[in-house]
Design a protein around this motif. Structure first.
Motif, PDB file in Angstrom:
ATOM      1  N   HIS A 137       0.854  -1.177   0.000  1.00  0.00           N
ATOM      2  CA  HIS A 137       0.000   0.000   0.000  1.00  0.00           C
ATOM      3  C   HIS A 137       0.891   1.228   0.000  1.00  0.00           C
ATOM      4  O   HIS A 137       1.401   1.635   1.044  1.00  0.00           O
ATOM      5  CB  HIS A 137      -0.920   0.019   1.228  1.00  0.00           C
ATOM      6  CG  HIS A 137      -1.857  -1.152   1.280  1.00  0.00           C
ATOM      7  ND1 HIS A 137      -2.966  -1.258   0.493  1.00  0.00           N
ATOM      8  CD2 HIS A 137      -1.828  -2.288   2.016  1.00  0.00           C
ATOM      9  CE1 HIS A 137      -3.602  -2.397   0.756  1.00  0.00           C
ATOM     10  NE2 HIS A 137      -2.923  -3.028   1.674  1.00  0.00           N
ATOM     11  N   ASN A 138       1.083   1.794  -1.195  1.00  0.00           N
ATOM     12  CA  ASN A 138       1.899   2.999  -1.304  1.00  0.00           C
ATOM     13  C   ASN A 138       3.264   2.795  -0.659  1.00  0.00           C
ATOM     14  O   ASN A 138       3.776   3.677   0.032  1.00  0.00           O
ATOM     15  CB  ASN A 138       1.181   4.187  -0.661  1.00  0.00           C
ATOM     16  CG  ASN A 138      -0.151   4.485  -1.343  1.00  0.00           C
ATOM     17  OD1 ASN A 138      -0.277   4.366  -2.557  1.00  0.00           O
ATOM     18  ND2 ASN A 138      -1.147   4.854  -0.558  1.00  0.00           N
ATOM     19  N   GLY A 139       3.838   1.616  -0.864  1.00  0.00           N
ATOM     20  CA  GLY A 139       5.159   1.348  -0.314  1.00  0.00           C
ATOM     21  C   GLY A 139       5.163   0.970   1.147  1.00  0.00           C
ATOM     22  O   GLY A 139       6.228   0.827   1.737  1.00  0.00           O
ATOM     23  N   THR A 140       3.983   0.807   1.778  1.00  0.00           N
ATOM     24  CA  THR A 140       3.938   0.435   3.188  1.00  0.00           C
ATOM     25  C   THR A 140       4.473  -0.981   3.362  1.00  0.00           C
ATOM     26  O   THR A 140       3.963  -1.917   2.736  1.00  0.00           O
ATOM     27  CB  THR A 140       2.502   0.501   3.723  1.00  0.00           C
ATOM     28  OG1 THR A 140       2.013   1.828   3.547  1.00  0.00           O
ATOM     29  CG2 THR A 140       2.470   0.138   5.199  1.00  0.00           C
ATOM     30  N   PRO A 141       5.488  -1.181   4.191  1.00  0.00           N
ATOM     31  CA  PRO A 141       6.077  -2.518   4.335  1.00  0.00           C
ATOM     32  C   PRO A 141       5.172  -3.439   5.131  1.00  0.00           C
ATOM     33  O   PRO A 141       4.368  -2.998   5.963  1.00  0.00           O
ATOM     34  CB  PRO A 141       7.387  -2.242   5.083  1.00  0.00           C
ATOM     35  CG  PRO A 141       7.100  -1.001   5.871  1.00  0.00           C
ATOM     36  CD  PRO A 141       6.176  -0.178   5.014  1.00  0.00           C
ATOM     37  N   GLY A 142       5.323  -4.724   4.897  1.00  0.00           N
ATOM     38  CA  GLY A 142       4.582  -5.703   5.670  1.00  0.00           C
ATOM     39  C   GLY A 142       5.324  -6.068   6.942  1.00  0.00           C
ATOM     40  O   GLY A 142       6.484  -5.705   7.149  1.00  0.00           O
ATOM     41  N   PHE A 143       4.653  -6.814   7.803  1.00  0.00           N
ATOM     42  CA  PHE A 143       5.269  -7.250   9.051  1.00  0.00           C
ATOM     43  C   PHE A 143       6.197  -8.431   8.791  1.00  0.00           C
ATOM     44  O   PHE A 143       5.933  -9.269   7.917  1.00  0.00           O
ATOM     45  CB  PHE A 143       4.202  -7.636  10.073  1.00  0.00           C
ATOM     46  CG  PHE A 143       3.436  -6.465  10.610  1.00  0.00           C
ATOM     47  CD1 PHE A 143       4.005  -5.640  11.561  1.00  0.00           C
ATOM     48  CD2 PHE A 143       2.157  -6.181  10.156  1.00  0.00           C
ATOM     49  CE1 PHE A 143       3.312  -4.549  12.060  1.00  0.00           C
ATOM     50  CE2 PHE A 143       1.453  -5.098  10.645  1.00  0.00           C
ATOM     51  CZ  PHE A 143       2.038  -4.271  11.595  1.00  0.00           C
ATOM     52  N   LEU A 144       7.268  -8.485   9.554  1.00  0.00           N
ATOM     53  CA  LEU A 144       8.206  -9.598   9.418  1.00  0.00           C
ATOM     54  C   LEU A 144       7.537 -10.902   9.815  1.00  0.00           C
ATOM     55  O   LEU A 144       7.819 -11.960   9.238  1.00  0.00           O
ATOM     56  CB  LEU A 144       9.443  -9.333  10.291  1.00  0.00           C
ATOM     57  CG  LEU A 144      10.581 -10.347  10.205  1.00  0.00           C
ATOM     58  CD1 LEU A 144      11.113 -10.458   8.776  1.00  0.00           C
ATOM     59  CD2 LEU A 144      11.716  -9.955  11.162  1.00  0.00           C
ATOM     60  N   PHE A 145       6.644 -10.841  10.800  1.00  0.00           N
ATOM     61  CA  PHE A 145       5.889 -12.011  11.230  1.00  0.00           C
ATOM     62  C   PHE A 145       4.402 -11.699  11.095  1.00  0.00           C
ATOM     63  O   PHE A 145       3.744 -11.332  12.078  1.00  0.00           O
ATOM     64  CB  PHE A 145       6.248 -12.381  12.676  1.00  0.00           C
ATOM     65  CG  PHE A 145       7.715 -12.624  12.887  1.00  0.00           C
ATOM     66  CD1 PHE A 145       8.306 -13.790  12.438  1.00  0.00           C
ATOM     67  CD2 PHE A 145       8.509 -11.662  13.507  1.00  0.00           C
ATOM     68  CE1 PHE A 145       9.666 -14.012  12.616  1.00  0.00           C
ATOM     69  CE2 PHE A 145       9.862 -11.874  13.685  1.00  0.00           C
ATOM     70  CZ  PHE A 145      10.452 -13.049  13.239  1.00  0.00           C
ATOM     71  N   PRO A 146       3.869 -11.814   9.880  1.00  0.00           N
ATOM     72  CA  PRO A 146       2.471 -11.441   9.649  1.00  0.00           C
ATOM     73  C   PRO A 146       1.509 -12.362  10.373  1.00  0.00           C
ATOM     74  O   PRO A 146       1.767 -13.555  10.557  1.00  0.00           O
ATOM     75  CB  PRO A 146       2.330 -11.576   8.124  1.00  0.00           C
ATOM     76  CG  PRO A 146       3.394 -12.546   7.724  1.00  0.00           C
ATOM     77  CD  PRO A 146       4.533 -12.305   8.665  1.00  0.00           C
ATOM     78  N   GLY A 147       0.409 -11.769  10.803  1.00  0.00           N
ATOM     79  CA  GLY A 147      -0.601 -12.540  11.516  1.00  0.00           C
ATOM     80  C   GLY A 147      -1.717 -12.967  10.590  1.00  0.00           C
ATOM     81  O   GLY A 147      -1.518 -13.230   9.422  1.00  0.00           O
TER      82      GLY A 147
END
Length: 390
Positions: free
Chosen positions: A300-310
């Motif tokens: 989303h507009n370059g928003t990074p994801g979490f390293l440990f996504p839930g």
């Protein structure tokens, strides 16, 4: 997600494509047949109007609504927002609706200026966690409970004395921390006399492991391919950098970067050099995170994801779940973190530990003082035990 002719709601097309291409289709089929959140999603599609955060805000803010919202964010249907802050705002509106008007005249300004303003500032910086939101709710609930108690005892806030405050704290000893924010706010605005909530000192850490055990745990995390990838990374970050689980689950993928042969993880503001083995593990996790849902994280507009996504991956895994997960694999968290912190604070000046690990300088100083006394005594006793003196 479709109308009576089977045509998919245009806005929901990305989500439909991801669900249709799920690696485990039966999980999707079960979800669509049995889940209340799936029925909620169908109801939204049947409206034949654009689905927005505002429309979801009008629904009951239960787990189903939260899941649908996060599902739509993860699929790229809705823009990402600072959900912890947004949920606090919604919760406050609902809570104040049940507060009597004369109490709300005090509680609302406190909530708006004493709690939400600071929460909004942290949210704008991306540092407003679910734990912080929970603490803020506790502060507001405690303020409401205290104001109600004063009213029930025919005591006004203006007439509040230290004796009366101490009496309430005696009856509610576990809520001193929650009340302190409200009392400071009221005193600063001269709504009450100069009363104070006594500061309770937190107990010093008592759970440790021997340095050899910590090193053995670290070697296991770095080298044991039988351990799941997530457990290896989390255990390594705990053993090396004394990170609490609440900090680890909030890490995003953009915190990792390479510079030539070296790899770094920015824990707070400053990059920390990673051991090569740990860097490789983190790269594998970023490339192929453990999938707990049929919907993958979309940028989303370059928003990074979490390293440990839930579940869904637009939110991190919960710290409680991760702690249970680590215990199942025989990787203690608190004792390893305490030992790693004492080793770090013994080798580095407190201000350096504060900068690298994102710890408040006062906390680092307290750990430093503790390391110079109790930790030295502990090591001396442990060495004496090994030598057979005791």
């Amino acid at each position: 997600m479709g109308d009576e002719d089977g045509k998919i709601h245009p806005q929901l097309q990305p989500l439909a494509e991801q669900l249709g291409g799920a690696q485990e289709p039966w999980s999707v089929i079960t979800w669509t047949r049995r889940s209340d959140s799936a029925r909620m999603l169908a109801g939204l599609a049947a409206r034949h109007q654009e689905i927005t955060h505002e429309i979801l805000d009008e629904l009951p803010q239960d787990w189903g609504t939260l899941y649908v919202r996060e599902l739509l964010v993860a699929a790229g249907v809705l823009p990402k927002r600072q959900e912890n802050f947004a949920r606090l705002r919604l919760w406050l509106d609902t809570t104040l609706a049940d507060v009597s008007p004369h109490h709300a005249r005090v509680i609302r300004p406190f909530a708006e200026w004493g709690v939400l303003r600071d929460a909004r500032r942290r949210a704008d910086k991306g540092r407003y966690t679910a734990g912080a939101a929970s603490n803020d709710r506790t502060d507001i609930r405690t303020a409401i409970k205290f104001i109600t108690w004063l009213d029930d005892n025919s005591i006004t806030l203006v007439d509040l004395s230290q004796e009366v405050l101490d009496l309430w704290l005696t009856k509610n000893p576990t809520q001193a921390r929650g009340l302190s924010a409200f009392i400071r706010w009221a005193v600063a605005r001269r709504l009450t006399s100069k009363v104070t909530v006594p500061t309770r000192r937190h107990g010093l850490p008592s759970r440790f492991m021997h340095s050899d055990e910590l090193n053995q745990q670290l070697r296991r995390c770095l080298n044991d391919d039988n351990l799941p990838l997530e457990a290896r990374i989390i255990g390594s970050l705990t053993s090396l950098y004394a990170l609490p689980t609440t900090r680890i689950v909030e890490l995003t993928t953009d915190r990792f970067h390479r510079d030539g042969d070296n790899a770094y993880l920015t824990i707070d503001r400053h990059p920390v050099l990673l051991p090569p083995r740990l860097a490789v593990l983190i790269e594998k996790q970023i490339a192929s995170p453990s999938c707990r849902t049929s919907v993958l994280q979309q940028p989303h507009n370059g928003t990074p994801g979490f390293l440990f996504p839930g579940r869904p991956p637009s939110r991190p895994r919960s710290a409680e779940t991760v702690n249970d997960y680590m215990r199942k694999h025989g990787l203690p968290g608190i004792s390893a973190r305490n030992t790693a912190m004492l080793e770090a604070i013994t080798d580095l000046p407190p201000i350096v530990v504060s900068d690298l690990f994102g710890m408040h300088p006062n906390t680092a100083y307290v750990w430093s003082q503790y390391a110079q006394t109790s930790w030295a005594e502990y090591l001396e006793a442990a060495q004496a035990t090994e030598s057979g003196i005791y």
